[in-house]
Design a protein around this motif. Structure first.
Motif, PDB file in Angstrom:
ATOM      1  N   PHE A  59       0.993  -1.486  -0.389  1.00 49.97           N
ATOM      2  CA  PHE A  59       0.025   0.001  -0.049  1.00 49.97           C
ATOM      3  C   PHE A  59       0.272   1.161   0.086  1.00 49.97           C
ATOM      4  O   PHE A  59       1.901   1.390   0.311  1.00 49.97           O
ATOM      5  N   PHE A  60       0.058   2.188  -0.211  1.00 50.56           N
ATOM      6  CA  PHE A  60       1.319   3.655  -0.392  1.00 50.56           C
ATOM      7  C   PHE A  60       0.273   5.175  -0.574  1.00 50.56           C
ATOM      8  O   PHE A  60      -1.005   4.393  -1.473  1.00 50.56           O
ATOM      9  N   ASP A  61       0.388   5.417   0.074  1.00 52.53           N
ATOM     10  CA  ASP A  61      -0.551   7.123  -0.144  1.00 52.53           C
ATOM     11  C   ASP A  61       0.727   8.069  -0.002  1.00 52.53           C
ATOM     12  O   ASP A  61       1.359   8.520   0.942  1.00 52.53           O
ATOM     13  N   ALA A  62       0.939   8.539  -0.991  1.00 51.34           N
ATOM     14  CA  ALA A  62       1.445   9.842  -1.646  1.00 51.34           C
ATOM     15  C   ALA A  62       0.964  10.868  -1.069  1.00 51.34           C
ATOM     16  O   ALA A  62       2.482  11.624   0.229  1.00 51.34           O
ATOM     17  N   GLU A  63       0.067  11.487  -0.287  1.00 56.38           N
ATOM     18  CA  GLU A  63      -0.302  12.340   0.559  1.00 56.38           C
ATOM     19  C   GLU A  63       0.529  12.521   1.957  1.00 56.38           C
ATOM     20  O   GLU A  63       1.307  13.352   2.212  1.00 56.38           O
ATOM     21  N   LEU A  64       0.545  10.695   3.107  1.00 59.11           N
ATOM     22  CA  LEU A  64       0.859  10.897   3.941  1.00 59.11           C
ATOM     23  C   LEU A  64       2.355  10.574   3.880  1.00 59.11           C
ATOM     24  O   LEU A  64       3.075  10.376   4.924  1.00 59.11           O
ATOM     25  N   ARG A  65       2.705  10.038   2.885  1.00 52.22           N
ATOM     26  CA  ARG A  65       3.681   9.556   2.552  1.00 52.22           C
ATOM     27  C   ARG A  65       4.855   8.622   3.499  1.00 52.22           C
ATOM     28  O   ARG A  65       5.795   8.379   4.104  1.00 52.22           O
ATOM     29  N   LEU A  66       4.009   7.586   3.217  1.00 56.50           N
ATOM     30  CA  LEU A  66       2.729   6.479   3.927  1.00 56.50           C
ATOM     31  C   LEU A  66       3.160   5.115   3.453  1.00 56.50           C
ATOM     32  O   LEU A  66       2.590   5.047   1.960  1.00 56.50           O
ATOM     33  N   THR A  67       3.789   4.510   3.876  1.00 57.96           N
ATOM     34  CA  THR A  67       3.816   2.757   2.676  1.00 57.96           C
ATOM     35  C   THR A  67       3.940   1.835   3.699  1.00 57.96           C
ATOM     36  O   THR A  67       4.738   1.802   4.536  1.00 57.96           O
ATOM     37  N   GLY A  68       3.082   0.598   2.759  1.00 60.28           N
ATOM     38  CA  GLY A  68       3.405  -0.633   4.009  1.00 60.28           C
ATOM     39  C   GLY A  68       2.508  -1.934   3.826  1.00 60.28           C
ATOM     40  O   GLY A  68       2.259  -1.718   2.826  1.00 60.28           O
ATOM     41  N   GLN A  69       3.182  -3.112   4.424  1.00 56.19           N
ATOM     42  CA  GLN A  69       2.389  -4.195   3.631  1.00 56.19           C
ATOM     43  C   GLN A  69       2.266  -5.083   4.741  1.00 56.19           C
ATOM     44  O   GLN A  69       3.162  -5.022   5.527  1.00 56.19           O
ATOM     45  N   PRO A  70       0.732  -5.456   5.341  1.00 55.12           N
ATOM     46  CA  PRO A  70       0.413  -6.222   6.662  1.00 55.12           C
ATOM     47  C   PRO A  70       1.486  -7.416   6.348  1.00 55.12           C
ATOM     48  O   PRO A  70       1.558  -8.399   4.651  1.00 55.12           O
ATOM     49  N   ASP A  71       1.297  -8.475   7.126  1.00 53.74           N
ATOM     50  CA  ASP A  71       1.177 -10.580   6.909  1.00 53.74           C
ATOM     51  C   ASP A  71       0.423 -10.527   6.161  1.00 53.74           C
ATOM     52  O   ASP A  71       0.768 -11.683   5.076  1.00 53.74           O
TER      53      ASP A  71
END
Length: 179
Positions: A59-71
């Protein structure tokens, strides 16, 4: 040649019983393993640990500058439930950092266009925690993200409260404050 051999109805009944018992045993083992895994009921959309598959795009959110992927990402009805697996034994209460990580996955799933997850699951070696994804939890997470972005703009002193963590740090080779 078995064409001339007549099988009794009891033979068919015995064979059917054997197949039924085998199917029941497999269902029982499957249900027990699912329960032990700590995963909620639903279809597993992906598992980050599946070696036979290509990794899913995080997942990526450009506005929050946040990326991640749950297990794991489990589809339960029309919502996605993120599941984060930790290798250690469960503490009495989940670590705050683990909770924020899980909440970030909930937020990212929602911002990717899925229904808001009502909760996420933290799975430790011996126990699972269902963590509610409330509006308050979302506000706390967004405040933390803002703090992290603000802190990233200035030099941070190193923390040496955990020598083991320092020893495993990816920046150890270039850190002038390493232990």
């Amino acid at each position: 040649d078995l064409a001339g051999v007549a099988l009794s109805p009891w033979s068919f009944l015995a064979a059917a019983l054997v197949f039924f018992l085998a199917a029941a045993a497999l269902l029982f083992v499957s249900a027990r393993r699912r329960k032990e895994s700590g995963l909620p009921r639903g279809r597993i959309l992906y598992a980050d640990h599946a070696p036979q598959r290509q990794p899913e795009k995080p997942f990526f959110d450009a506005e929050l500058r946040l990326t991640g992927q749950p297990d794991y990402l489990v589809e339960a009805g029309d919502t996605l439930i993120p599941v984060e697996v930790k290798s250690g034994w469960a503490p009495a209460e989940p670590h705050a950092g683990h909770v924020y990580q899980l909440m970030a996955y909930c937020l990212l799933a929602q911002r990717a266009g899925h229904a808001r997850p009502p909760y996420g699951i933290l799975r430790y070696r011996n126990r699972s925690f269902a963590i509610d994804y409330t509006r308050e939890a979302e506000r706390d997470l967004l405040r933390l993200i803002d703090e992290i972005h603000a802190a990233g703009k200035k030099e941070q002193p190193r923390s040496h409260d955990e020598p083991g963590r320092c020893a495993r740090c990816g920046y150890r080779s270039v850190c002038d404050e390493r232990l």
